[in-house]
Design an enzyme around this catalytic site. Sequence first.
Site, PDB file in Angstrom:
ATOM      1  N   THR A   1       0.880  -1.173   0.000  1.00  0.00           N
ATOM      2  CA  THR A   1       0.000   0.000   0.000  1.00  0.00           C
ATOM      3  C   THR A   1       0.909   1.212   0.000  1.00  0.00           C
ATOM      4  O   THR A   1       2.077   1.089   0.358  1.00  0.00           O
ATOM      5  CB  THR A   1      -0.888  -0.007   1.279  1.00  0.00           C
ATOM      6  OG1 THR A   1      -1.948  -0.933   1.107  1.00  0.00           O
ATOM      7  CG2 THR A   1      -1.507   1.335   1.591  1.00  0.00           C
TER       8      THR A   1
ATOM      9  N   THR B   1      -0.499   0.178   6.567  1.00  0.00           N
ATOM     10  CA  THR B   1      -0.260  -0.804   5.516  1.00  0.00           C
ATOM     11  C   THR B   1      -0.077  -2.162   6.159  1.00  0.00           C
ATOM     12  O   THR B   1       0.682  -2.303   7.123  1.00  0.00           O
ATOM     13  CB  THR B   1       0.975  -0.456   4.663  1.00  0.00           C
ATOM     14  OG1 THR B   1       1.218  -1.563   3.779  1.00  0.00           O
ATOM     15  CG2 THR B   1       2.213  -0.202   5.501  1.00  0.00           C
ATOM     16  N   GLY B   2      -0.786  -3.142   5.657  1.00  0.00           N
ATOM     17  CA  GLY B   2      -0.671  -4.473   6.232  1.00  0.00           C
ATOM     18  C   GLY B   2      -1.922  -5.277   5.978  1.00  0.00           C
ATOM     19  O   GLY B   2      -2.721  -4.947   5.090  1.00  0.00           O
TER      20      GLY B   2
ATOM     21  N   ARG C   1     -13.690  -7.432  -2.627  1.00  0.00           N
ATOM     22  CA  ARG C   1     -13.130  -7.292  -1.271  1.00  0.00           C
ATOM     23  C   ARG C   1     -12.661  -5.843  -1.057  1.00  0.00           C
ATOM     24  O   ARG C   1     -11.982  -5.260  -1.888  1.00  0.00           O
ATOM     25  CB  ARG C   1     -11.957  -8.254  -1.099  1.00  0.00           C
ATOM     26  CG  ARG C   1     -11.226  -8.171   0.253  1.00  0.00           C
ATOM     27  CD  ARG C   1     -10.026  -7.267   0.195  1.00  0.00           C
ATOM     28  NE  ARG C   1      -9.181  -7.372   1.389  1.00  0.00           N
ATOM     29  CZ  ARG C   1      -8.129  -6.610   1.626  1.00  0.00           C
ATOM     30  NH1 ARG C   1      -7.774  -5.696   0.758  1.00  0.00           N
ATOM     31  NH2 ARG C   1      -7.415  -6.768   2.707  1.00  0.00           N
ATOM     32  N   VAL C   2     -13.034  -5.285   0.076  1.00  0.00           N
ATOM     33  CA  VAL C   2     -12.591  -3.938   0.428  1.00  0.00           C
ATOM     34  C   VAL C   2     -11.679  -4.045   1.642  1.00  0.00           C
ATOM     35  O   VAL C   2     -12.021  -4.707   2.629  1.00  0.00           O
ATOM     36  CB  VAL C   2     -13.794  -3.020   0.748  1.00  0.00           C
ATOM     37  CG1 VAL C   2     -13.314  -1.644   1.190  1.00  0.00           C
ATOM     38  CG2 VAL C   2     -14.709  -2.905  -0.476  1.00  0.00           C
ATOM     39  N   GLY C   3     -10.525  -3.409   1.572  1.00  0.00           N
ATOM     40  CA  GLY C   3      -9.570  -3.469   2.677  1.00  0.00           C
ATOM     41  C   GLY C   3      -9.745  -2.326   3.661  1.00  0.00           C
ATOM     42  O   GLY C   3     -10.763  -1.625   3.660  1.00  0.00           O
ATOM     43  N   ASP C   4      -8.743  -2.137   4.480  1.00  0.00           N
ATOM     44  CA  ASP C   4      -8.802  -1.095   5.521  1.00  0.00           C
ATOM     45  C   ASP C   4      -8.560   0.312   4.989  1.00  0.00           C
ATOM     46  O   ASP C   4      -9.007   1.292   5.581  1.00  0.00           O
ATOM     47  CB  ASP C   4      -7.751  -1.396   6.594  1.00  0.00           C
ATOM     48  CG  ASP C   4      -6.338  -1.457   5.997  1.00  0.00           C
ATOM     49  OD1 ASP C   4      -6.152  -2.182   4.992  1.00  0.00           O
ATOM     50  OD2 ASP C   4      -5.439  -0.776   6.503  1.00  0.00           O
TER      51      ASP C   4
ATOM     52  N   GLY D   1      -5.174  -6.029   5.897  1.00  0.00           N
ATOM     53  CA  GLY D   1      -6.289  -5.106   6.050  1.00  0.00           C
ATOM     54  C   GLY D   1      -7.409  -5.569   6.963  1.00  0.00           C
ATOM     55  O   GLY D   1      -7.973  -4.778   7.725  1.00  0.00           O
TER      56      GLY D   1
HETATM   57  N1  ASP Z   1      -3.847  -2.853   3.867  1.00  0.00           N
HETATM   58  C1  ASP Z   1      -3.962  -3.204   2.474  1.00  0.00           C
HETATM   59  C2  ASP Z   1      -5.214  -3.992   2.278  1.00  0.00           C
HETATM   60  O1  ASP Z   1      -5.476  -4.884   3.067  1.00  0.00           O
HETATM   61  C3  ASP Z   1      -2.814  -3.976   1.973  1.00  0.00           C
HETATM   62  C4  ASP Z   1      -1.489  -3.517   2.485  1.00  0.00           C
HETATM   63  O2  ASP Z   1      -1.360  -2.461   2.993  1.00  0.00           O
HETATM   64  O3  ASP Z   1      -0.523  -4.221   2.386  1.00  0.00           O
HETATM   65  O4  ASP Z   1      -5.887  -3.763   1.316  1.00  0.00           O
END
Ligand code: ASP
Length: 310
Positions: free
Chosen positions: A174, A225-226, A202-205, A228
């Site tokens: 991200t 970032t991570g 799919r919707v992330g954070d 989600g």
């Molecule tokens: N947080 C992002 C998501 O889950 C992916 C990421 O940041 O690595 O969409």
Amino acid sequence: MTYSLAIHGGAGTILKENMTPEKEAAYHNGLARALEVGEAVLRTGGSAMDAVVAAVCALEDEPLFNAGRGAVYTSEGVQEMDAAVMDGKDRRAGSVAGVFGPKNPIKLARAVMERTEHVTLIGPNALEIARQAGLEFGDRDYFFTQSRWDALQETLAMRARGEVSDDPARRHGTVGAVARDEAGNIAAATSTGGMTAKAPGRVGDTPMIGAGTFADNETCAASGTGHGEVFIRWNAAAEIAARMRHAGEDLATAADRVVMQDLADNDGSGGMIAVDAAGNIAMPFNSQGMYRGMVCKGSGPKTSIYNTDD
Ligand code: ASP
């Protein structure tokens, strides 16, 4: 009067032994360019919001990072991008989820904030706002990168073989920025392609205000970032602010607690960047690396990748 800016380009399984010197240099250069355009805004008295959007645009334009050009693919081989902005001055926010078309989804998130009465838009009407705002569109070729496509094939093959070692930390990334401007306002911006081989829809954070993106002058601006799903369940970005507001913690303590305990203890690999109204910066991560960088008024830019300082 001071200003500061921090950026990230994703966290995860980033190991020095898997890098070539050329690749490493390319990541540092990509981060440095984003710091440069963001700092240019702040140096000339621009707003934190303008700075974070400028920095994130530079990262979206760089195919090395999983956002905009270079976004990862869903399990069906399409790209669905999420993005969000939030202004700490008045808590105005805008976000989009699952969009494909605008070259800079972060500009569309800002357009949602500025041109509509809503916070989050998806689907054809989100794209309509992009057209009304005169944003530039790209096609499949523009957004295509061989490495993301190959990563999808690899992940699908692993799934077909029933391999469980489908490590989420390998599949995500991200970009994001947080800033404090000379007027004392703070802002956050985050943009992503999500996770390789995610389910369509799919919707992330990232576009969920409070989870992956948050800003309030009273406390902090944060961008995550991570993994989600875990960031959403722990309301990660807003939790840093909540700890500052209700428990009286300083930025570093609150950010550390959320990333190194709440997220780390619950399979939430990743990291966060955050800035408070005094311009302090925190960049904790619980994974092996996080592409990141920071610059403050009067001190030169610094970019890092690994668990160490380089
Ligand atoms: N947080 C992002 C998501 O889950 C992916 C990421 O940041 O690595 O969409």
